[in-house]
Design an enzyme around this catalytic site. Structure first.
Site, PDB file in Angstrom:
ATOM      1  N   ASP A 219       0.865  -1.183   0.000  1.00  0.00           N
ATOM      2  CA  ASP A 219       0.000   0.000   0.000  1.00  0.00           C
ATOM      3  C   ASP A 219       0.904   1.236   0.000  1.00  0.00           C
ATOM      4  O   ASP A 219       2.052   1.137  -0.425  1.00  0.00           O
ATOM      5  CB  ASP A 219      -0.946  -0.059   1.214  1.00  0.00           C
ATOM      6  CG  ASP A 219      -2.259   0.675   0.947  1.00  0.00           C
ATOM      7  OD1 ASP A 219      -2.198   1.859   0.578  1.00  0.00           O
ATOM      8  OD2 ASP A 219      -3.339   0.068   1.099  1.00  0.00           O
ATOM      9  N   HIS A 242       2.187   1.880  -3.207  1.00  0.00           N
ATOM     10  CA  HIS A 242       1.244   2.786  -3.868  1.00  0.00           C
ATOM     11  C   HIS A 242       1.749   4.223  -3.897  1.00  0.00           C
ATOM     12  O   HIS A 242       1.027   5.127  -4.292  1.00  0.00           O
ATOM     13  CB  HIS A 242      -0.132   2.709  -3.200  1.00  0.00           C
ATOM     14  CG  HIS A 242      -0.798   1.377  -3.371  1.00  0.00           C
ATOM     15  ND1 HIS A 242      -2.070   1.114  -2.928  1.00  0.00           N
ATOM     16  CD2 HIS A 242      -0.364   0.218  -3.951  1.00  0.00           C
ATOM     17  CE1 HIS A 242      -2.388  -0.149  -3.216  1.00  0.00           C
ATOM     18  NE2 HIS A 242      -1.365  -0.706  -3.824  1.00  0.00           N
TER      19      HIS A 242
END
Ligand code: NAG
Ligand code: NAG
Ligand code: NAG
Ligand code: NAG
Length: 355
Positions: A219, A242
């Site tokens: 993430d 991310h």
């Protein structure tokens, strides 16, 4: 007995005692019966060593020597009487079984401590792979019921350096209600497919400085939630992951503004996003301002620069209603490298209050 000699001896002992005090005392967890066999639960030994350190009127150091330690949820609770260091040289293993994590929402929690130092090059291994495979928060909307590897709550004037966080079940590190904390030379490692394993998440904290971090995760590498102020993120390598994000903001009521963020001299490789600001649609009003992203290298990043005010993962929101988080004074400067798509910059600002 020669009286001169005995005075000298007393002076010597006194001097040794003084030096010992100035350097602080080492409290080895082996003294409290830690087994370091990777199986026996060593939580109690660590907690007892912490209690001794935290109640000492002199600075002291808890030493976790090389070895494998199975530890359940642990709370390092302050306030302490003097500064405390934790030297982690060994490898700490979290319980795989989620039932063993019911007592608190972080695996290792540091709370209300001033002048804490965590260092030593050791590893906090969350052993999260089974938890990721059972994480169905997209369906249940309960995304936060898994433990965060390392939580720092109300920690001030402190240093976290040279430690490693592996395979956390949820976020690796969370910084909440903290002030003046430097995080440097930390290594974070989880597979790109692991769910919700943000690297370092900051919320409601002031003067947090992250430098020289190496973050591979599933993430955001660094995410800055509401109330993040005077945040410096420098020399961070991110990927997979991310990217580095401000937000998401505007999901809850009474969120505090994000003001003063510098992300500088970072490299992002094979990440989904580069640098982004994300806010939920149909949000309460909020603010994110003075955000500077500069001297960033991107290698094969899918969306290198992104302002997304329609952030709505899992389609759980009224996406037609504009976000009321005001974004202002954002600067993207000297960001260079390659995109993995045709897109370089996407600015999807709120129709309600344009940025
Ligand atoms: C910030 O924390 C450091 C310790 O990490 C300390 O030396 C310094 O004095 C603190 N700064 C302020 C303004 O309190
Ligand atoms: C952050 O910490 C690094 C390493 O200690 C230091 O060089 C840098 O000046 C700090 N930056 C800020 C903004 O405090
Ligand atoms: C970061 O700074 C160093 C030294 O100032 C420089 O050599 C390096 O190219 C910079 N990296 C990025 C990504 O800007
Ligand atoms: C670039 O990114 C794409 C999409 O994330 C990925 O499929 C591809 O393997 C990456 N290329 C390299 C050279 O890493």
């Amino acid at each position: 007995m020669d009286s001169k000699f005995s005075i000298r001896a007393v002076c010597f002992i006194f001097w040794v005692a003084l030096v010992r005090k100035a350097q602080g005392e080492d409290i080895n967890i082996n003294r409290y019966g830690a087994k370091a066999d990777g199986k026996s639960d060593d939580s109690q030994a660590i907690t007892s060593a912490w209690k001794e350190a935290c109640t000492s009127i002199d600075p002291s150091t808890v030493v976790i020597p090389k070895g494998k330690y199975m530890v359940g949820p642990v709370m390092f609770q302050g306030p302490c009487k003097a500064s405390v260091s934790i030297q982690v040289q060994g490898n700490l293993l979290a319980p795989i079984d989620l039932n063993k994590h019911k007592s608190q929402d972080g695996w290792i929690v540091f709370q209300n401590i001033d002048r804490l130092m965590v260092s030593g090059g050791g590893t906090f291994d969350g052993q999260g792979s089974l938890a990721w495979s059972q994480n169905n928060c997209a369906k249940t909307r309960k995304c936060n019921s898994l433990p965060i590897n390392l939580r720092f709550i109300g920690v001030t004037n402190s240093n976290i350096q040279g430690i490693k966080s592996w395979n956390s079940k949820l976020f690796h590190m969370s910084i909440l209600n903290c002030k003046n904390v430097t995080i440097q030379h930390v290594t974070i490692n989880a597979p790109g497919e692991s769910l919700n394993t943000d690297g370092i998440h900051i919320g409601r904290s002031t003067r947090i400085n992250i430098t020289h971090a190496d973050i591979k995760t599933g993430d955001d590498c660094v995410s800055l939630g509401d109330g993040s102020q005077q945040i410096n993120v420098e020399k961070v390598n991110c990927g997979p992951g991310h990217g580095i994000s401000v937000g998401s903001l505007g999901k809850y009521h009474n969120e505090q503004p994000v003001i003063g963020v510098i992300v500088r001299n970072c490299t992002l490789t094979n990440t989904m996003n580069g640098v982004r600001v994300k806010t939920w649609p149909a949000s309460p009003s909020g603010l994110a301002s003075d955000l500077h992203f500069e001297d960033i290298i991107i290698n094969n990043v899918s969306t290198p620069i992104l302002i997304d005010q329609q952030y709505c993962p899992y389609g759980q929101c009224q996406s037609k209603v504009p976000s009321r988080v005001k974004i202002s004074n954002v600067c993207f400067k000297n960001i260079r490298g390659t995109s993995a798509t045709h897109l370089a910059v996407k600015l999807a600002c709120s129709r309600g209050i344009p940025c």
